[in-house]
Write an enzyme that holds these catalytic residues in place. Structure first.
Site, PDB file in Angstrom:
ATOM      1  N   LYS A 204      28.317  29.686  28.739  1.00  0.00           N
ATOM      2  CA  LYS A 204      29.612  30.277  28.395  1.00  0.00           C
ATOM      3  C   LYS A 204      29.609  30.876  26.988  1.00  0.00           C
ATOM      4  CE  LYS A 204      31.941  29.348  32.207  1.00  0.00           C
ATOM      5  NZ  LYS A 204      32.868  28.233  32.385  1.00  0.00           N
ATOM      6  N   ARG A 245      28.557  21.767  36.123  1.00  0.00           N
ATOM      7  CA  ARG A 245      28.180  22.963  36.895  1.00  0.00           C
ATOM      8  C   ARG A 245      27.286  23.827  36.010  1.00  0.00           C
ATOM      9  NH1 ARG A 245      30.224  28.178  37.685  1.00  0.00           N
ATOM     10  NH2 ARG A 245      30.129  28.937  39.858  1.00  0.00           N
TER      11      ARG A 245
END
Length: 274
Positions: A204, A245
Site C-alpha cells: 500500500k 492479505r
C-alpha cells in the site's frame, strides 16, 4: 490470504494474471507458499480505478475460481457485486470479500446470507474514483471502528448471521498515510466488535511513502514493498488479526509463524503475551 488479481489495472500486479490458466497456476503457487486462502478479484479498487461491466468481471473470475476450487484451494471472491458473489460461490468460492461491506450493491447482504459463507465487511466510504477526497477524520480509529460497526449491524439486519462476519479496517481506502499508520497501530480497538479481523497492508501507499527515496522523495515502487508488507503482517498478527492479505505469501507467512512461535513460547513460559 494470497492476492490474485485477474485485472489489467490493479496497482501492483495488473495484467500479470489475465490468462485463466496462468492465474490458476499462480493461485496454486500462492497456496504452496503458505496461503491458507486465495482471494480472486476481477475489478481493480485502486485509487482512481473505473468500474468494469459485470459480464467482464464474471468472465475474469469464474474460470479461476472453478480451477482453484477443483484443486482444493480455499477461494475467496473479491467483489462488490452480489451477482458475481453468487456465481463465484456456485463455482466453489467459500468466502465473499466485499471492500464496500455491502454498501455498493444493496443485494449483497442478502446474497451473502443465503450463501452462508464468511462475509468480509470492509471500511468503505465510496468508490475508487473519489475515495481519496473522503479521507477526513478527527479520530480515525474511533470513527472507522464505529462506521464498520454500523455497517455490520446493517448486514446482520439484512439476514447475515453475525458469525459469518469478518471485519477489515480498509487500509488505503479513503485513508491518508497517517490514518493507515494509526489504524495499524491500534488493531486492538476492534475487540469491541468481537469479530475476526482481516488486515490488508500489502504494497500500500503508506508503505511506499515510508520507504521513499531520500534523494528524490519518490515512493518506493509497489513491487519493492514486500519486506515492509511482511513487517506490517507481523504487527497485525501480534495484535490478534485473523488473517493478513498479501501479494507475496512466503515471506509474510514465515514472518507470521515467527511471531506465533514467540507468542507460544511466552505462553508456555508463563509470560504475559504482548
Amino acid at each position: 490470504m494470497g492476492i490474485l488479481n485477474v485485472t489489467p489495472d490493479s496497482f501492483s500486479d495488473g495484467g500479470c494474471w489475465l490468462d485463466p490458466g496462468r492465474a490458476v497456476e499462480h493461485g496454486l503457487a500462492l497456496a504452496a507458499r503458505g496461503a491458507d486462502m486465495v482471494d480472486v478479484g476481477g475489478e481493480s479498487t485502486r485509487p482512481g480505478a473505473r468500474r468494469v461491466p459485470v459480464e467482464e468481471e464474471l468472465a475474469r473470475v469464474l474460470p479461476v475460481v472453478r480451477g482453484l476450487a477443483r484443486q482444493g484451494v480455499l477461494v475467496s471472491i473479491d467483489t462488490m457485486r452480489a451477482r458475481v458473489a453468487e456465481a463465484a460461490v456456485d463455482a466453489g468460492a467459500r468466502i465473499v470479500n466485499d471492500v464496500s461491506g455491502g454498501r455498493a450493491d444493496e443485494a449483497m447482504a442478502k446474497t451473502a446470507a443465503r450463501a452462508g459463507v464468511p462475509f468480509v465487511v470492509m471500511h468503505w466510504r465510496g468508490q475508487s474514483q473519489g475515495m481519496d477526497d473522503l479521507a477526513g477524520y478527527g479520530d480515525v480509529v474511533a470513527e472507522v471502528v464505529a462506521e464498520v460497526g454500523r455497517q455490520m449491524d446493517a448486514v446482520v439486519s439484512a439476514g447475515v448471521d453475525p458469525e459469518q462476519v469478518v471485519l477489515d479496517p480498509g487500509l488505503g481506502f479513503a485513508k491518508g498515510r497517517s490514518d493507515d499508520w494509526a489504524l495499524l497501530a491500534a488493531l486492538d480497538a476492534w475487540a469491541v466488535l468481537d469479530r475476526p479481523l482481516l488486515v490488508g497492508p500489502s504494497r500500500k501507499r503508506f508503505l511506499g511513502e515510508l520507504l521513499a527515496d531520500p534523494a528524490t522523495g519518490e515512493p518506493r515502487p509497489a513491487r519493492e514493498r514486500d519486506d515492509a508488507t511482511s513487517a506490517a503482517a507481523v504487527l497485525a498478527a501480534a495484535q490478534g488479526a485473523w488473517a493478513v492479505r498479501v501479494h507475496e505469501v512466503r515471506a509474510a507467512a514465515d514472518a507470521v509463524r515467527v511471531e506465533a512461535a514467540v507468542r507460544a513460547h511466552r505462553m508456555t513460559a508463563g509470560q504475559v503475551p504482548v
